[in-house]
Design a protein around this motif. Structure first.
Motif, PDB file in Angstrom:
ATOM      1  N   MET A   1       0.814  -1.201   0.000  1.00  0.00           N
ATOM      2  CA  MET A   1       0.000   0.000   0.000  1.00  0.00           C
ATOM      3  C   MET A   1       0.855   1.262   0.000  1.00  0.00           C
ATOM      4  SD  MET A   1      -2.911   1.248   2.621  1.00  0.00           S
ATOM      5  CE  MET A   1      -3.315   2.953   2.663  1.00  0.00           C
ATOM      6  N   MET A   2       1.934   1.267   0.778  1.00  0.00           N
ATOM      7  CA  MET A   2       2.777   2.452   0.871  1.00  0.00           C
ATOM      8  C   MET A   2       3.344   2.835  -0.482  1.00  0.00           C
ATOM      9  SD  MET A   2       3.772   4.822   2.633  1.00  0.00           S
ATOM     10  CE  MET A   2       4.805   5.478   3.870  1.00  0.00           C
ATOM     11  N   ASN A   3       3.761   1.846  -1.254  1.00  0.00           N
ATOM     12  CA  ASN A   3       4.323   2.121  -2.557  1.00  0.00           C
ATOM     13  C   ASN A   3       3.287   2.720  -3.502  1.00  0.00           C
ATOM     14  OD1 ASN A   3       6.448   2.269  -4.290  1.00  0.00           O
ATOM     15  ND2 ASN A   3       6.332   0.140  -4.943  1.00  0.00           N
ATOM     16  N   THR A   4       2.046   2.239  -3.446  1.00  0.00           N
ATOM     17  CA  THR A   4       1.011   2.781  -4.324  1.00  0.00           C
ATOM     18  C   THR A   4       0.599   4.188  -3.898  1.00  0.00           C
ATOM     19  OG1 THR A   4      -0.773   1.778  -3.042  1.00  0.00           O
ATOM     20  CG2 THR A   4       0.100   0.503  -4.887  1.00  0.00           C
ATOM     21  N   MET A   5       0.808   4.537  -2.629  1.00  0.00           N
ATOM     22  CA  MET A   5       0.447   5.874  -2.151  1.00  0.00           C
ATOM     23  C   MET A   5       1.469   6.924  -2.569  1.00  0.00           C
ATOM     24  SD  MET A   5      -2.429   5.420  -0.955  1.00  0.00           S
ATOM     25  CE  MET A   5      -2.629   7.125  -0.561  1.00  0.00           C
ATOM     26  N   LEU A   6       2.697   6.519  -2.847  1.00  0.00           N
ATOM     27  CA  LEU A   6       3.724   7.482  -3.230  1.00  0.00           C
ATOM     28  C   LEU A   6       3.398   8.169  -4.549  1.00  0.00           C
ATOM     29  CD1 LEU A   6       7.011   5.639  -2.210  1.00  0.00           C
ATOM     30  CD2 LEU A   6       5.850   7.509  -1.024  1.00  0.00           C
ATOM     31  N   ILE A   7       2.802   7.436  -5.463  1.00  0.00           N
ATOM     32  CA  ILE A   7       2.498   8.016  -6.776  1.00  0.00           C
ATOM     33  C   ILE A   7       1.482   9.153  -6.671  1.00  0.00           C
ATOM     34  CG2 ILE A   7       1.532   7.547  -9.071  1.00  0.00           C
ATOM     35  CD1 ILE A   7       2.856   4.750  -8.826  1.00  0.00           C
ATOM     36  N   PRO A   8       0.312   8.952  -6.047  1.00  0.00           N
ATOM     37  CA  PRO A   8      -0.613  10.088  -5.966  1.00  0.00           C
ATOM     38  C   PRO A   8      -0.060  11.244  -5.139  1.00  0.00           C
ATOM     39  CG  PRO A   8      -1.563   8.138  -4.899  1.00  0.00           C
ATOM     40  CD  PRO A   8      -0.301   7.722  -5.543  1.00  0.00           C
ATOM     41  N   PHE A   9       0.710  10.946  -4.080  1.00  0.00           N
ATOM     42  CA  PHE A   9       1.286  12.039  -3.285  1.00  0.00           C
ATOM     43  C   PHE A   9       2.314  12.827  -4.094  1.00  0.00           C
ATOM     44  CE2 PHE A   9       0.098   9.721   0.814  1.00  0.00           C
ATOM     45  CZ  PHE A   9      -1.050  10.483   0.956  1.00  0.00           C
ATOM     46  N   ALA A  10       3.119  12.132  -4.873  1.00  0.00           N
ATOM     47  CA  ALA A  10       4.083  12.823  -5.741  1.00  0.00           C
ATOM     48  C   ALA A  10       3.343  13.680  -6.769  1.00  0.00           C
ATOM     49  CB  ALA A  10       4.993  11.811  -6.431  1.00  0.00           C
ATOM     50  N   LEU A  11       2.272  13.130  -7.337  1.00  0.00           N
ATOM     51  CA  LEU A  11       1.475  13.906  -8.292  1.00  0.00           C
ATOM     52  C   LEU A  11       0.851  15.137  -7.633  1.00  0.00           C
ATOM     53  CD1 LEU A  11      -0.291  10.979 -10.191  1.00  0.00           C
ATOM     54  CD2 LEU A  11       1.515  12.468 -11.074  1.00  0.00           C
ATOM     55  N   LEU A  12       0.416  14.994  -6.378  1.00  0.00           N
ATOM     56  CA  LEU A  12      -0.156  16.134  -5.657  1.00  0.00           C
ATOM     57  C   LEU A  12       0.884  17.222  -5.402  1.00  0.00           C
ATOM     58  CD1 LEU A  12      -2.481  14.417  -3.028  1.00  0.00           C
ATOM     59  CD2 LEU A  12      -3.188  15.869  -4.940  1.00  0.00           C
ATOM     60  N   VAL A  13       2.090  16.829  -5.064  1.00  0.00           N
ATOM     61  CA  VAL A  13       3.147  17.824  -4.842  1.00  0.00           C
ATOM     62  C   VAL A  13       3.451  18.572  -6.137  1.00  0.00           C
ATOM     63  CG1 VAL A  13       5.599  18.131  -4.282  1.00  0.00           C
ATOM     64  CG2 VAL A  13       4.166  16.667  -2.847  1.00  0.00           C
ATOM     65  N   ILE A  14       3.607  17.834  -7.227  1.00  0.00           N
ATOM     66  CA  ILE A  14       3.882  18.471  -8.524  1.00  0.00           C
ATOM     67  C   ILE A  14       2.724  19.378  -8.911  1.00  0.00           C
ATOM     68  CG2 ILE A  14       4.215  18.035 -10.996  1.00  0.00           C
ATOM     69  CD1 ILE A  14       5.594  15.353 -10.093  1.00  0.00           C
ATOM     70  N   SER A  15       1.511  18.889  -8.741  1.00  0.00           N
ATOM     71  CA  SER A  15       0.324  19.665  -9.056  1.00  0.00           C
ATOM     72  C   SER A  15       0.300  20.976  -8.272  1.00  0.00           C
ATOM     73  CB  SER A  15      -0.921  18.829  -8.737  1.00  0.00           C
ATOM     74  OG  SER A  15      -2.054  19.623  -8.661  1.00  0.00           O
ATOM     75  N   ASN A  16       0.598  20.894  -6.983  1.00  0.00           N
ATOM     76  CA  ASN A  16       0.586  22.093  -6.145  1.00  0.00           C
ATOM     77  C   ASN A  16       1.695  23.068  -6.497  1.00  0.00           C
ATOM     78  OD1 ASN A  16      -1.448  22.389  -3.859  1.00  0.00           O
ATOM     79  ND2 ASN A  16      -1.070  20.198  -3.975  1.00  0.00           N
ATOM     80  N   CYS A  17       2.821  22.561  -6.951  1.00  0.00           N
ATOM     81  CA  CYS A  17       3.886  23.459  -7.416  1.00  0.00           C
ATOM     82  C   CYS A  17       3.396  24.284  -8.598  1.00  0.00           C
ATOM     83  CB  CYS A  17       5.132  22.657  -7.792  1.00  0.00           C
ATOM     84  SG  CYS A  17       6.010  21.949  -6.390  1.00  0.00           S
ATOM     85  N   PHE A  18       2.750  23.612  -9.540  1.00  0.00           N
ATOM     86  CA  PHE A  18       2.221  24.338 -10.700  1.00  0.00           C
ATOM     87  C   PHE A  18       1.109  25.306 -10.300  1.00  0.00           C
ATOM     88  CE2 PHE A  18       3.984  20.806 -13.402  1.00  0.00           C
ATOM     89  CZ  PHE A  18       4.846  21.615 -14.114  1.00  0.00           C
TER      90      PHE A  18
END
Length: 116
Positions: free
Chosen positions: A1-18
């Motif tokens: 589960m932890m590994n699958t959660m990294l992808i959406p969290f990484a996408l959220l960080v990138i999204s928030n940067c933009f």
């Protein structure tokens, strides 16, 4: 589960940067530009934000997250991205109030996830 959660969290960080750049970048980079250019600048960057936000929310929804849980998580990510952006790009001083605001958001996270 932890590994699958990294992808959406990484996408959220990138999204928030933009998104932070779309909302506030024009103040730094287009200071003297006409309003229409600032709006166009913001919308073009916001398009990139959506390209990362939509997959992130879809992945979280597939994992069974509620809309409320996604929104509160998004707000935490926003604060985590915005404070360094504000300090380093706009040279604003750090205030302890930002830490207190972050702690309040952690309380929100607790309440939105506790019934799971």
């Amino acid at each position: 589960m932890m590994n699958t959660m990294l992808i959406p969290f990484a996408l959220l960080v990138i999204s928030n940067c933009f998104m932070t750049l779309a909302w506030y970048g024009h103040l730094k980079f287009l200071h003297g530009a006409p309003l229409w250019q600032a709006i166009l600048f913001g919308w073009l960057i916001a398009l990139l934000e959506y390209a990362f936000m939509i997959p992130a929310t879809r992945l979280l929804a597939q994992d069974g997250w509620s809309v409320g849980q996604m929104k509160i998580t998004q707000e935490v990510m926003t604060l985590l991205v915005f404070v360094p952006f504000m300090i380093y790009l706009f040279k604003q001083p750090f205030k302890l109030d930002y830490l207190w605001a972050g702690l309040c958001l952690l309380g929100c996270v607790y309440f939105v996830f506790r019934s799971q």
